[in-house]
Design a protein around this motif. Structure first.
Motif, mmCIF file in Angstrom:
data_model
loop_
_atom_site.group_PDB
_atom_site.id
_atom_site.type_symbol
_atom_site.label_atom_id
_atom_site.label_comp_id
_atom_site.label_asym_id
_atom_site.label_seq_id
_atom_site.Cartn_x
_atom_site.Cartn_y
_atom_site.Cartn_z
ATOM 1 N N SER A 24 -58.777 -5.382 -30.149
ATOM 2 C CA SER A 24 -58.158 -6.686 -29.900
ATOM 3 C C SER A 24 -57.442 -6.693 -28.559
ATOM 4 C CB SER A 24 -57.171 -7.023 -31.015
ATOM 5 O OG SER A 24 -56.043 -6.174 -30.959
ATOM 6 N N THR A 25 -57.342 -7.876 -27.969
ATOM 7 C CA THR A 25 -56.727 -7.973 -26.646
ATOM 8 C C THR A 25 -55.245 -7.629 -26.671
ATOM 9 O OG1 THR A 25 -56.555 -10.363 -27.056
ATOM 10 C CG2 THR A 25 -58.369 -9.605 -25.688
ATOM 11 N N SER A 26 -54.629 -7.660 -27.832
ATOM 12 C CA SER A 26 -53.217 -7.284 -27.924
ATOM 13 C C SER A 26 -53.020 -5.775 -27.862
ATOM 14 C CB SER A 26 -52.612 -7.825 -29.225
ATOM 15 O OG SER A 26 -53.245 -7.236 -30.356
ATOM 16 N N THR A 27 -54.091 -5.018 -28.087
ATOM 17 C CA THR A 27 -53.959 -3.553 -28.116
ATOM 18 C C THR A 27 -54.891 -2.831 -27.152
ATOM 19 O OG1 THR A 27 -55.486 -3.489 -29.998
ATOM 20 C CG2 THR A 27 -53.151 -3.491 -30.507
ATOM 21 N N LYS B 24 -60.289 -13.685 -32.619
ATOM 22 C CA LYS B 24 -59.550 -14.668 -33.409
ATOM 23 C C LYS B 24 -59.430 -14.228 -34.858
ATOM 24 C CE LYS B 24 -58.787 -17.833 -30.235
ATOM 25 N NZ LYS B 24 -57.454 -18.155 -29.768
ATOM 26 N N ASP C 185 -54.695 -12.697 -39.537
ATOM 27 C CA ASP C 185 -53.837 -11.570 -39.872
ATOM 28 C C ASP C 185 -53.492 -11.495 -41.344
ATOM 29 O OD1 ASP C 185 -53.732 -10.507 -37.355
ATOM 30 O OD2 ASP C 185 -51.963 -11.657 -36.756
ATOM 31 N N THR D 89 -56.004 -13.865 -23.486
ATOM 32 C CA THR D 89 -54.585 -13.529 -23.421
ATOM 33 C C THR D 89 -54.234 -12.446 -24.443
ATOM 34 O OG1 THR D 89 -53.949 -15.229 -25.019
ATOM 35 C CG2 THR D 89 -54.032 -15.870 -22.699
ATOM 36 N N PRO D 90 -53.253 -11.603 -24.150
ATOM 37 C CA PRO D 90 -52.893 -10.537 -25.100
ATOM 38 C C PRO D 90 -52.394 -11.049 -26.443
ATOM 39 C CG PRO D 90 -52.034 -10.059 -22.906
ATOM 40 C CD PRO D 90 -52.566 -11.461 -22.862
ATOM 41 N N ASP D 91 -51.815 -12.260 -26.479
ATOM 42 C CA ASP D 91 -51.313 -12.776 -27.755
ATOM 43 C C ASP D 91 -52.282 -13.752 -28.408
ATOM 44 O OD1 ASP D 91 -51.055 -14.946 -26.103
ATOM 45 O OD2 ASP D 91 -48.898 -15.205 -26.373
ATOM 46 N N ASP D 92 -53.518 -13.824 -27.873
ATOM 47 C CA ASP D 92 -54.579 -14.623 -28.494
ATOM 48 C C ASP D 92 -54.322 -16.122 -28.429
ATOM 49 O OD1 ASP D 92 -57.085 -14.021 -29.436
ATOM 50 O OD2 ASP D 92 -56.545 -14.194 -31.546
ATOM 51 N N THR D 93 -53.387 -16.560 -27.612
ATOM 52 C CA THR D 93 -53.152 -17.980 -27.437
ATOM 53 C C THR D 93 -54.032 -18.492 -26.295
ATOM 54 O OG1 THR D 93 -51.317 -17.528 -25.929
ATOM 55 C CG2 THR D 93 -50.792 -17.845 -28.271
ATOM 56 N N GLN E 294 -59.988 -7.494 -20.805
ATOM 57 C CA GLN E 294 -59.692 -8.337 -21.962
ATOM 58 C C GLN E 294 -60.930 -8.876 -22.672
ATOM 59 O OE1 GLN E 294 -56.446 -7.142 -21.810
ATOM 60 N NE2 GLN E 294 -55.905 -9.073 -22.783
#
Length: 638
Positions: free
Chosen positions: A534-537, A3, A6, A595-599, A570
Motif C-alpha cells: 500500500s502507498t501508506s507503507t 483502495k 480497513d 497519495t500516502p493516505d489514499d485520499t 507510489q
C-alpha cells in the motif's frame, strides 16, 4: 489492487488459515520449491486455451531465469534488467480508437472519457488475432483518483463529474499490432487506430444480469423493475478468460461506491458486504440516487459479480454471471477439466475471507451447442484447508445440511454468508489464482493480514511466527486425477518478507518482496509475481528498504525468485500477460503518484508524488500499460 477497506466483515468463527498453517508447520515445516514436478510439465493456461508453443523439453531442464536481478528502487521510473526494454503502450486518457486525445490539464469531458483508456488499469489479457504480432488487449480500469481526473479535483461536484468518473471505470479494449523488424520479431507495438474492435465498457454501460439470480426481487430497482439489466461494472480488479475467447472482469470493492447514512440501520447483508457511509470517498450518491443505499437498497446487490465480455463483438452486451457468486472478486481463473467442464477459481480479497471454486454442470462445448452458458449452470464451492495438508471443497448448495433453509439465490447473493455457514477456512486476503494444467496444481497469492489477533479478530497459536502477516504468502494445491475432485493437497510455496532478516520468517529463495498480488504462469512454466504494497507503507515501516512495488519471476522447479522490474513512485504493479511466443510481455502500472493516505491528489500539485510516465512535459501521473521486450528478440525472462 488499491483502495482497501480497513474493516473486517467476516465475524464468523471459522478456522483461520494461519491456525491451520501453525499446526502443519509444527509437524512438517514449510516447503520451498513445492512446484518442482508441476513446473517440469506445465504449459500454462494460455497454452491450453490459445495454443502457445512451449519451450522444448531440453529447454525446460535448463534454468528458467536467464536475467540478473534488478536492485530495489525508489526512483520515479520503470527499471528492467539489462538487455530489456519497457515502453508505454497506452495510458489513461489516450484514445482507444479515433477518439479525442488526452488533455494534460484533465479538461476532457465525460463524453471524451467514454472514448479513452480508463483510469487505474489492472488485470489484463492478450487475445491473439494473428498469433504473437496482432491481437486485442483487454484491461480492467479499477477505480479513479478524482483529484487527478478533474482540473479542480473533487471540488464543486456535479453530475458531469459523476459521469466522467463512471466513464473512467470499467474495461478498455484496444487492437494492437507489432510492425517492422525482421520477421516482425523485433518490431514496435502500436495501438491500431481506428479499430473495429476498440471499445469502452464503463460504469454506465448497460449490462445484462444472467444466471440464476436474474430477476430476483433483491436485484430489482426503480430504474430496473425487472431486475435484469444494470448500468455499468465497477472496481474491476483481476480477471479471467474462457476457452471460447471471452473476457471475465471481476468486480471487487464495489461496496465503497454506495452511501449508507446510518450504520445502525444496516441489514445483515449490508453489514457482511461492508456497505457504509462514505466508505471510499466517492461522491456519486450526491448526484445519482442509485448510489444511495437508503434510496435504492437493492442497487449494491447488482455489483460484486463476474462480468463476461466478448471482445471480438463490439455490439455484444456484457453479462454478469451470477452463478459464480457475489463477493469481492479478485479474479476468475478458468481451467478446463478432462471431461470438458470448466472450473473457475476465485479469491475474495478482504481479510479473513475465502477461496472459491465453480464447476460447470456440462462440458463447455456441449453447453454452448445447446445455447446455454457454462457460467450459468454449475456448482459453487468454498475451500477448507485442513491441518494435515489436505483440503476439501465445501458445496454451497441448498442440499448441504449446513445451508438448510437457504435457496440457491440466497447463496449466490450472500455467498460470503454461505461460506461462513459451511465452515470454510478464513484466508489472508485471497488474490490472484493461476494453474499448472499438466500437473493439476493451482497457485494463489495471499497478500497480507496485519489484523491477526487484534481486538476481536481471530488469533493464532503464539508459536506461529506469521501471526502479524504483514508480508503475505503464496500457496499451492493439487489434485490426483482431475480439477473437479472434491479433495486436494495443499502446501506453501513461499512466506514473503526479507529472507536475510530472521525476524520476518520468510522462506523466499532469492530476492525479498512482500504483499504478493498478481500472479501468472507463463507458457514456459515461469511464474511471475507482482506486488501491491500500500502507498501508506511503501518503503517505510515494515517495508523500509523494499523500495517501490515490483514484479518478480520464479523458477518453480527450484523456487528461486528474482526481481525483474520495479515501478515508479507510489504505483502498484498489476496485470501481466504474454504473447503466445513469450517474446512480448504486457504489464499494468497502476496509480503512480497515489497519495500516502489514499485520499485524492491535490489538483493544484498533481505531480507531488510522481510525474510518470510523461515527465516534465506532462500535467499529472497516468496509469499505463507497458510493453516489455528483450533486445535479442528472445522470450521474456529467458
Amino acid at each position: 489492487m488499491a483502495k482497501k477497506d480497513d474493516s473486517v466483515s467476516n465475524q464468523s468463527h471459522n478456522p483461520t488459515f494461519e491456525e491451520v498453517v501453525a499446526a502443519r508447520v509444527t509437524r512438517r515445516g514449510f516447503l520451498g520449491g513445492g512446484l518442482a514436478a508441476a513446473a517440469a510439465y506445465s504449459l500454462g493456461g494460455v497454452d491450453k486455451l490459445f495454443g502457445a508453443v512451449p519451450d522444448s523439453a531440453q529447454a525446460r531442464r535448463r534454468a528458467r531465469l536467464g536475467f540478473e536481478s534488478v536492485p530495489v528502487s525508489d526512483a520515479d521510473e520503470i527499471v528492467v534488467p539489462l538487455g530489456y526494454e519497457a515502453k508505454v503502450l497506452i495510458a489513461w486518457g489516450d484514445p482507444v480508437s479515433d477518439g479525442p486525445i488526452f488533455n494534460q490539464d484533465a479538461s476532457n469531458s465525460a463524453a471524451d472519457q467514454a472514448l479513452q483508456w480508463g483510469m487505474h488499469n489492472d488485470g489484463l489479457v492478450y487475445f491473439p488475432i494473428r498469433g504473437s504480432v496482432r491481437g486485442l488487449l483487454v484491461q480492467n480500469n479499477e477505480y479513479t483518483d478524482d483529484g487527478l481526473l478533474f482540473p479542480d479535483g473533487v471540488a464543486n461536484w456535479t453530475p458531469e463529474k459523476t459521469e466522467k468518473s463512471l466513464n473512467a471505470h470499467g474495461v478498455s479494449i484496444i487492437e494492437i499490432t507489432k510492425q517492422g523488424g525482421r520477421g516482425q520479431q523485433r518490431g514496435e507495438w502500436r495501438v491500431v487506430r481506428p479499430s473495429q474492435y476498440a471499445r469502452r465498457i464503463t460504469g454506465l454501460t448497460p449490462i445484462e444480469i444472467g444466471g440464476p439470480v436474474a430477476g430476483d426481487d433483491r436485484l430489482k430497482t426503480s430504474a430496473d423493475p425487472d431486475g435484469t439489466t444494470v448500468l455499468g461494472t465497477l472496481n474491476d480488479c483481476a480477471m479471467g478468460f474462457t476457452p471460447w475467447n471471452t473476457y471475465l472482469a471481476c468486480e471487487e470493492n464495489f461496496n465503497g461506491f454506495f452511501f449508507k447514512q446510518d450504520l445502525a440501520t444496516r441489514t445483515p447483508l449490508e453489514l457482511r458486504y461492508g456497505i457504509s457511509p462514505f466508505a471510499s470517498g466517492t461522491r456519486f450518491h450526491t448526484t445519482d440516487d442509485r448510489f444511495n443505499a437508503d434510496i435504492e437498497p437493492n442497487e449494491p446487490n447488482r455489483f460484486g459479480w463476474v462480468v463476461e465480455i466478448d471482445p471480438f463483438d463490439p455490439q455484444s452486451t456484457p453479462v454478469k454471471r451470477t452463478a459464480l457468486g457475489r463477493l469481492k472478486h479478485e479474479g476468475a481463473w478458468v481451467q478446463e477439466a478432462r471431461d470438458g467442464r470448466i472450473v473457475v477459481y476465485m479469491g475474495d480479497d478482504e481479510r479473513f475471507e475465502y477461496i472459491y471454486r465453480y464447476v460447470s454442470k456440462l462440458p463447455w462445448r456441449r453447453a454452448r451447442r445447446q445455447g446455454t452458458s457454462p457460467l450459468d449452470d454449475g456448482t459453487l464451492y468454498a475451500a477448507k484447508f485442513n491441518d494435515d495438508g489436505t483440503g476439501e471443497w465445501l458445496p454451497l448448495t441448498p442440499d448441504n445440511p449446513a445451508l438448510a433453509g437457504w435457496s440457491l439465490n440466497d447463496i449466490l447473493i450472500n455467498t460470503r454468508g454461505a461460506a461462513d455457514a459451511v465452515g470454510a477456512t478464513k484466508m489472508d486476503r485471497p488474490e490472484w489464482i493461476d494453474t499448472f494444467p499438466r500437473t493439476l496444481t493451482a497457485i494463489a497469492t495471499l497478500t497480507n493480514n496485519s489484523r491477526r489477533g487484534t481486538g476481536t479478530n481471530p488469533g493464532i497459536d503464539d508459536a506461529n511466527p506469521r501471526a502479524n502477516n504483514v508480508y503475505g504468502h503464496i500457496i499451492t494445491w493439487r489434485y490426483d486425477k482431475d480439477w473437479t475432485e472434491p479433495d486436494f493437497e495443499w502446501d506453501i510455496f513461499a512466506l514473503c518478507g526479507d529472507p536475510t532478516n530472521p525476524a520476518h520468517g520468510s522462506t523466499i529463495n532469492g530476492d525479498k518482496f512482500g504483499s504478493p498480488d498478481g500472479i501468472y504462469v507463463a507458457p514456459s512454466g515461469r511464474l511471475w509475481i507482482q506486488t501491491d504494497v500500500s502507498t501508506s507503507t511503501v518503503n517505510t515501516g515494515d517495508y523500509l528498504g523494499f523500495g517501490n512495488n515490483q514484479m518478480l519471476c520464479a523458477d518453480p522447479s527450484t523456487a528461486e525468485i528474482r526481481r525483474f522490474l520495479t515501478g515508479p513512485k507510489q504505483c502498484e504493479i498489476t496485470g501481466v500477460f504474454l504473447t503466445p511466443d513469450e517474446r512480448t510481455m504486457f504489464v499494468g502500472i497502476q496509480h503512480p503518484g497515489e497519495t500516502p493516505d489514499d485520499t485524492p491528489n491535490d489538483p493544484a500539485d498533481p505531480k507531488k508524488y510522481s510525474s510518470w510516465p510523461d515527465g516534465p512535459s506532462g500535467g499529472r501521473p497516468r496509469s499505463s500499460c507497458i510493453v516489455i521486450t528483450k533486445a535479442d528478440g528472445g522470450p521474456v525472462g529467458s
